[in-house]
Design an enzyme around this catalytic site. Structure first.
Site, PDB file in Angstrom:
ATOM      1  N   ARG A  20       0.816  -1.289  -0.041  1.00 13.52           N
ATOM      2  CA  ARG A  20      -0.119  -0.067   0.070  1.00 13.52           C
ATOM      3  C   ARG A  20       0.986   1.105   0.095  1.00 13.52           C
ATOM      4  O   ARG A  20       1.797   1.352   0.735  1.00 13.52           O
ATOM      5  CB  ARG A  20      -0.737  -0.026   1.197  1.00 13.52           C
ATOM      6  CG  ARG A  20      -2.033  -1.010   1.083  1.00 13.52           C
ATOM      7  CD  ARG A  20      -3.074  -0.571   0.246  1.00 13.52           C
ATOM      8  NE  ARG A  20      -4.175  -1.338   0.190  1.00 13.52           N
ATOM      9  CZ  ARG A  20      -4.334  -2.341  -0.766  1.00 13.52           C
ATOM     10  NH1 ARG A  20      -3.465  -2.698  -1.371  1.00 13.52           N
ATOM     11  NH2 ARG A  20      -5.455  -3.117  -0.701  1.00 13.52           N
TER      12      ARG A  20
ATOM     13  N   GLU B  88      -4.571   6.495  -6.067  1.00 11.25           N
ATOM     14  CA  GLU B  88      -4.271   5.818  -7.182  1.00 11.25           C
ATOM     15  C   GLU B  88      -5.667   5.818  -8.162  1.00 11.25           C
ATOM     16  O   GLU B  88      -6.635   5.637  -7.265  1.00 11.25           O
ATOM     17  CB  GLU B  88      -3.958   4.402  -7.020  1.00 11.25           C
ATOM     18  CG  GLU B  88      -2.533   4.012  -6.345  1.00 11.25           C
ATOM     19  CD  GLU B  88      -2.521   2.662  -6.006  1.00 11.25           C
ATOM     20  OE1 GLU B  88      -1.350   2.352  -5.599  1.00 11.25           O
ATOM     21  OE2 GLU B  88      -3.430   1.935  -6.014  1.00 11.25           O
TER      22      GLU B  88
ATOM     23  N   HIS C 150       0.406  -0.575  -9.946  1.00 13.26           N
ATOM     24  CA  HIS C 150      -0.413  -1.270  -9.258  1.00 13.26           C
ATOM     25  C   HIS C 150      -0.663  -2.464  -9.942  1.00 13.26           C
ATOM     26  O   HIS C 150      -2.105  -3.005  -9.841  1.00 13.26           O
ATOM     27  CB  HIS C 150      -1.645  -0.704  -8.618  1.00 13.26           C
ATOM     28  CG  HIS C 150      -2.123  -1.443  -7.431  1.00 13.26           C
ATOM     29  ND1 HIS C 150      -2.653  -0.570  -6.248  1.00 13.26           N
ATOM     30  CD2 HIS C 150      -2.426  -2.695  -6.985  1.00 13.26           C
ATOM     31  CE1 HIS C 150      -3.114  -1.271  -5.198  1.00 13.26           C
ATOM     32  NE2 HIS C 150      -2.724  -2.614  -5.794  1.00 13.26           N
TER      33      HIS C 150
END
Length: 317
Positions: free
Chosen positions: A230, A259, A280
């Protein structure tokens, strides 16, 4: 009785979602962002499928029919779980699906950074090799992986899987976790002894900015910081400073604080040879996404059958 199922951000999962085994109405949307959209699209729905759609208290209170939020991910910080519990909404997540894809991404980042693969490839593309007076050049330092020490923060299933791969490469592995296990070291030892640190902790009030200026200053000058967990685990401003002034050797990040970074992000904007940022995708091998999609359906079917699985508590990140 037919149950209405709505997938609010279907484009976040590149896999086949198989047919549910009970009578149902299924609706999917590529993406959903605003609270008004969420409420409108979930009217009359008993089951919401989400990945990163924020499900906050004010939104949940407007959805009296909602009984299940099935998160197509392991992390559930996008859901106000305390509010869901108060409203009688069950929250379930995905577990143990990224046992290959995340470890492989971590190892890939370590290879790329320790051996300076990206800056050398970019250098060749710029024409630097053609201008060299020798058959090779040493603009970027290269370090062996074998013989180095990997520090793992968060020694669960993913951390252990990464540790096994690292040991196979000749690395020494040390690990830290808040849950007691045999052989663990303290967090300070991870910071001071590791040549590479990889983060695999959930984002909680306790872990937010667990790596800041003080922690970065304790790391070895050549050490790498890898984060596929994270973005909020690391103070991004402090990391940018550490990379620019040589406090640490480099960083490989698959996550950032917000994000997508629509309003900019300091790590995404830095042009440094010792920084790699990916969008990601560490979790997103085709194989892992299909395992995830199958488990997502399994979770919904188990709930409808009265035997809910992978239930998330209101204190889980």
């Amino acid at each position: 009785m037919t149950k209405k199922i709505v997938f609010l951000d279907r484009e976040s999962l590149d896999a086949k979602v198989r047919e549910f085994s009970f009578p149902h109405e299924y609706v999917e949307y590529d993406s959903t962002w605003t609270p008004d959209e969420i409420v409108e699209r979930l009217k009359g729905a008993e089951i919401a499928l989400i990945n990163k759609v924020p499900m906050r208290a004010d939104t949940l209170k407007q959805l009296p029919d909602l009984k299940l939020i099935a998160v197509a991910a392991t992390g559930t910080d996008v859901v106000d779980k305390a509010a869901a519990k108060d409203l009688g909404i069950t929250v379930v997540n995905i577990r143990n699906y990224a046992f290959n894809t995340v470890p492989e991404h971590v190892i890939g980042l370590i290879f790329a950074l320790r051996r300076a693969i990206v800056p050398y490839a970019n250098s060749v593309r710029r024409g630097d090799w053609a201008k060299s007076t020798q058959f090779c050049y040493f603009d970027y330092p290269i370090h062996d992986i074998a013989g180095s020490t990997l520090g793992i923060v968060g020694y669960g299933a993913l951390g252990k899987s990464i540790g096994k791969r690292a040991e196979a490469l000749g690395m020494k592995v040390i690990a830290y976790d808040v849950f007691p296990q045999d052989g663990l070291v303290d967090f300070d030892t991870i910071l001071t002894q590791s040549d590479v640190i990889t983060l695999h902790a959930p984002l909680t009030p306790e872990t937010r900015n667990m790596i800041g200026r003080e922690q970065l200053a304790k790391m070895k000058p050549h050490a790498l910081l890898i984060n596929t967990a994270r973005g909020g685990l690391v103070d991004e401003e402090a990391l940018a400073e550490a990379l620019q002034n040589g406090t640490i050797g480099g960083a490989g990040f698959d996550v950032v604080m917000t994000e997508p970074p629509k309003n900019g992000n300091i790590l995404c904007e830095l042009d440094l040879p010792n920084l790699i940022v990916t969008p990601h995708v560490a979790w997103a091998s085709k194989e892992a996404m299909q395992i995830l999609a199958d488990q997502l359906v399994d979770n919904v079917e188990a709930f409808v059958a009265g035997k809910p699985q992978n239930v998330v508590s209101d204190t889980t990140a």
